[in-house]
Design an enzyme around this catalytic site. Structure first.
Site, PDB file in Angstrom:
ATOM      1  N   GLU A   1       2.788 -60.023 -19.011  1.00  0.00           N
ATOM      2  CA  GLU A   1       3.711 -61.019 -18.289  1.00  0.00           C
ATOM      3  C   GLU A   1       5.039 -60.073 -17.712  1.00  0.00           C
ATOM      4  OE1 GLU A   1       4.039 -63.754 -21.543  1.00  0.00           O
ATOM      5  OE2 GLU A   1       3.244 -65.114 -20.028  1.00  0.00           O
TER       6      GLU A   1
ATOM      7  N   GLU B   1      -2.509 -64.594 -26.060  1.00  0.00           N
ATOM      8  CA  GLU B   1      -2.189 -65.766 -26.726  1.00  0.00           C
ATOM      9  C   GLU B   1      -2.845 -66.810 -27.272  1.00  0.00           C
ATOM     10  OE1 GLU B   1      -1.131 -64.111 -24.149  1.00  0.00           O
ATOM     11  OE2 GLU B   1       0.950 -63.479 -24.164  1.00  0.00           O
TER      12      GLU B   1
END
Ligand code: NAD
Length: 699
Positions: A105, A125
């Protein structure tokens, strides 16, 4: 030091340095933003390269911050990424080795990205019941395309950088470096090339469209929903990626954030995060320091080439460790080798193992009928019949031939490791290595620590377990160790339920609906009902006060040992594993009930589940307070990996925390009132009673 700052010519190089994987904890985030500010303030700096030291660019969030306010403390990851995105000088992310989660990210917030080949790129995640919460669901579809991004986000699986770079139209990587060694030099060259590019390219400004829009997301939901029954995160990942295609970027980011925060509070995510931490903790033994010297294990001897011995051998062959198997008879050896061949060949057929690898593995296997041939092995694992006399003979022989310092292990399920150790002159080298069947498949390994087992022996086998891809959990020496000790009260309750009015199929169905891979009766049929019978016969002598239902003994008296005799609690068609409810067994249970003058009652699924699961929890609490397990999480790992406990409930002890220990104790007190149950059975373990009274949990 968590981020280093250096200037090379007119380029600032910021290097994440937070071993082992450059996790983005609070101090690292502060260091990152400080370094960025320094680069922006330095008039001589024209561009910035962001990379990682050591074995990763970045593995993402710092797991030790999970569930703590630190994870959200400013600068939180979102803020750091916004700062890099808003930088007025070009920032080039130079990624290598591992670029995952928050690390990816962060890279997506940079203006340019260059990847070393072989880099594992992922947004994992979802494996913790979450979704990427720092823009991953909004930026990755823009950079990579909606479908490949959704696949990565929903699966959490890593994809190699070169594969991603080859995708048509991708904008994730501007360049693929020639090799990891030249990454930095090539990143610096790229920095020169783009130093004057303005406006700076931002992933957030890329279009995000799917030509089949609604139809595609409907299809994705059907696929994902079918696969992820007990988890909400995968479908939320689809929602978030769809939001990327339908909303303005900042609005999508807010949607992602809200969804992330909601997922954090789901019991499944708590369970998955608990498992993640528990798995890592299990390998640590409180009084064995991490730097304890280990013994070298270069070759292994296995005594007994039956069901377990052959499966255990495969683990070491897979890991490239030579194995010598010993049996008392040649035909038994031949059968063991044939089993190993058959299992490997099945893997070759399924395309899971290459032919040449199969041959390499078989070449590491040798056999013998003579103990003298074992003398050079560094570790011996005994897997002969479960009989103390037979084990004694084996350990005496091992003690005679094995070199000093060799580790001697027993795969016994029920026998006393201290007694076995005492058959040798070197009890410090003896321990239990309790594999689960099928041993080449099941991930759990109970490491049984004898009273005299040396610390370096424990350190060695905990490391060895990793090498053979097992999750090792240490147990002290108690009856059944952690896993089977807890099965005993579980089985006793299952028996009482039959006496009171249930059928085996009703109990199994309730437990399977709760999420167990198999209910207690199907499991017992698979393992062999005679095994439990032998344990009970011993316990009737050792603990005559314990109350058991007689149904399981009646079953065994009829020779119904389970799948292996095509008859157990269920009927089986020979060669098949489908459990067919048996009228004969139901009649047997009813006759037994009548002989006890019991009028059957209808028992709810909720009561079935509570009685069985709370029985596990109470025994788990005893194991914990008696010190046979180091942590509640260890007990959870045993049940998740060895006994089919539902993953999304995080193991029995985590489940107890979720239900609330107070509520568990209340229910136990209710069960104790049932005259057909056993009031002594439901006496809460002192630790459980104490934690419940204090409003605490097992963690
Ligand atoms: P098995 O009967 O399939 O195999 C035992 C093997 O040991 C046989 O091949 C036999 O020929 C050999 N053997 C017996 N005496 C010997 C001796 N003196 N020297 C050399 N070889 C000898 O049994 P198994 O299911 O593989 O169980 C082996 C051990 O593993 C037992 O202690 C059992 O409790 C334990 N265990 C079994 C399971 C399971 O599910 N089967 C799971 C965990 C642990």
């Amino acid at each position: 030091m968590t981020a280093e700052y250096a200037v090379q010519g007119n380029v600032a190089v910021i290097t994440l340095n937070n071993p082992p994987v450059n996790g983005l904890g609070l101090t690292t985030r502060v260091a990152l933003t400080d370094a960025l500010a320094r680069a922006l303030a330095d008039g001589a700096v024209k561009a910035i390269v962001l990379t990682g030291a050591g074995k990763a660019f970045s593995g993402g969030a710092d797991i030790t911050e999970f569930g703590s306010p630190k994870a959200f403390q400013e600068p939180n990851l979102l803020s750091v990424i916004l700062a890099f995105e808003a930088a007025t000088k070009p920032v080039i992310a130079a990624v290598h080795s591992v670029c995952m989660g928050g690390g990816l990210e962060l890279a997506l917030g940079c203006h340019f990205r260059i990847a070393a080949p072989g880099c594992n790129v992922a947004l994992p995640e979802v494996k913790l019941g979450l979704l990427p919460g720092a823009g991953g669901t909004q930026r990755l579809p823009r950079a990579l395309g909606v479908e490949p991004a959704l696949n990565m986000i929903v699966s959490g699986e890593p994809v190699k950088s070169e594969l991603l770079f080859s995708l048509p139209g991708q904008k994730l990587f501007d360049k693929l470096a020639t090799s990891p060694d030249t990454l930095l030099a090539e990143a610096l060259a790229l920095a020169q090339d783009v130093a004057d590019v303005r406006p700076l390219p931002l992933v957030r400004q890329l279009p995000c469209i799917h030509p089949q829009g609604d139809a595609y997301f409907q299809f994705a939901r059907n696929m994902v929903g079918g696969m992820a029954k007990h988890f909400s995160a995968p479908l939320k990942c689809v929602d978030a990626v769809e939001a990327a295609t339908k909303r303005q970027f900042d609005d999508g980011l807010r949607f992602e954030r809200d969804t992330f925060v909601n997922l954090m509070w789901t019991p499944e995510s708590r369970a998955l995060r608990h498992i993640f931490m528990a798995e890592r903790a299990a390998s640590k033994i409180p009084d064995v320091p991490a730097d304890t010297a280990q013994r070298a294990i270069k070759s292994v001897a296995i005594i007994g080439a039956g069901t377990m011995g052959s499966g255990i051998a495969m683990n070491f062959l897979n890991a490239g460790v030579p194995v010598k198997m010993l049996e008392s008879r040649q035909d038994a050896l031949d059968r063991g080798v044939a089993t190993i061949r058959k299992n490997f060949e099945a893997q070759v057929k399924k395309g899971k193992l290459k032919q040449d690898k199969y041959e390499q593995r078989m070449a590491l296997l040798s056999t013998t009928l003579s103990y003298d041939d074992l003398k050079d092995a560094d570790l011996a694992i005994e897997a002969v019949f479960e009989d103390l006399g037979v084990k004694q003979a084996v350990f005496k022989e091992l003690d005679r031939v094995m070199k000093p310092g060799a580790i001697l292990a027993s795969n016994t399920s029920t026998l006393d490791i201290n007694q076995i150790a005492a058959f040798t002159q070197r009890p410090q080298d003896v321990l239990g290595l309790h594999f689960f069947s099928p041993a080449h498949v099941m991930k759990l390994l109970e490491v049984v620590r004898g009273e005299q087992t040396a610390k370096d022996v424990l350190a060695t086998v905990m490391a060895l377990a990793k090498k053979i891809r097992k999750t090792a959990v240490m147990s002290g020496v108690c009856d059944g160790f952690i896993g089977n000790r807890m099965i005993d009260p579980y089985g006793r309750q299952a028996g009482f339920l039959l006496d009171e009015g249930c059928t085996p199929a009703q109990v199994d169905k309730a437990m399977e609906t709760f999420g167990f891979a198999m209910g207690p009766f199907r499991m017992s049929d698979l393992a062999g009902n005679d095994i439990g019978w032998a344990v009970r016969k011993r316990r009737y002598l050792e603990a005559p006060d314990l109350k058991y239902s007689k149904t399981a003994d009646l079953l065994c008296e009829q020779g119904r040992f389970g799948q292996k005799t095509s008859a157990g609690w269920y009927d089986y068609v020979p060669g098949k594993r489908d459990a067919v409810p048996s009228l004969e067994v139901v009649n047997m249970i009813e006759d037994h009930r009548a002989s006890l003058d019991i009028t059957p009652r209808k028992i709810s699924d909720e009561e079935i589940v509570q009685r069985l699961v709370f029985a596990l929890i109470n025994e788990g609490a005893r194991i914990l307070e008696e010190g046979f397990a180091a942590r509640a999480g260890d007990i959870d790992m045993v049940y998740l990996l060895g006994y089919g406990f539902p993953l999304w409930r995080g193991g029995p002890m985590n489940y107890a925390n979720e239900v609330g220990l107070f509520n568990v104790v209340q229910a136990m007190q209710r069960f104790a009132q049932n005259p057909l149950d056993d009031a002594a059975f439901w006496q809460p373990a002192p630790l459980l009673a104490e934690l419940a009274a204090e409003g605490k949990t097992f963690s």
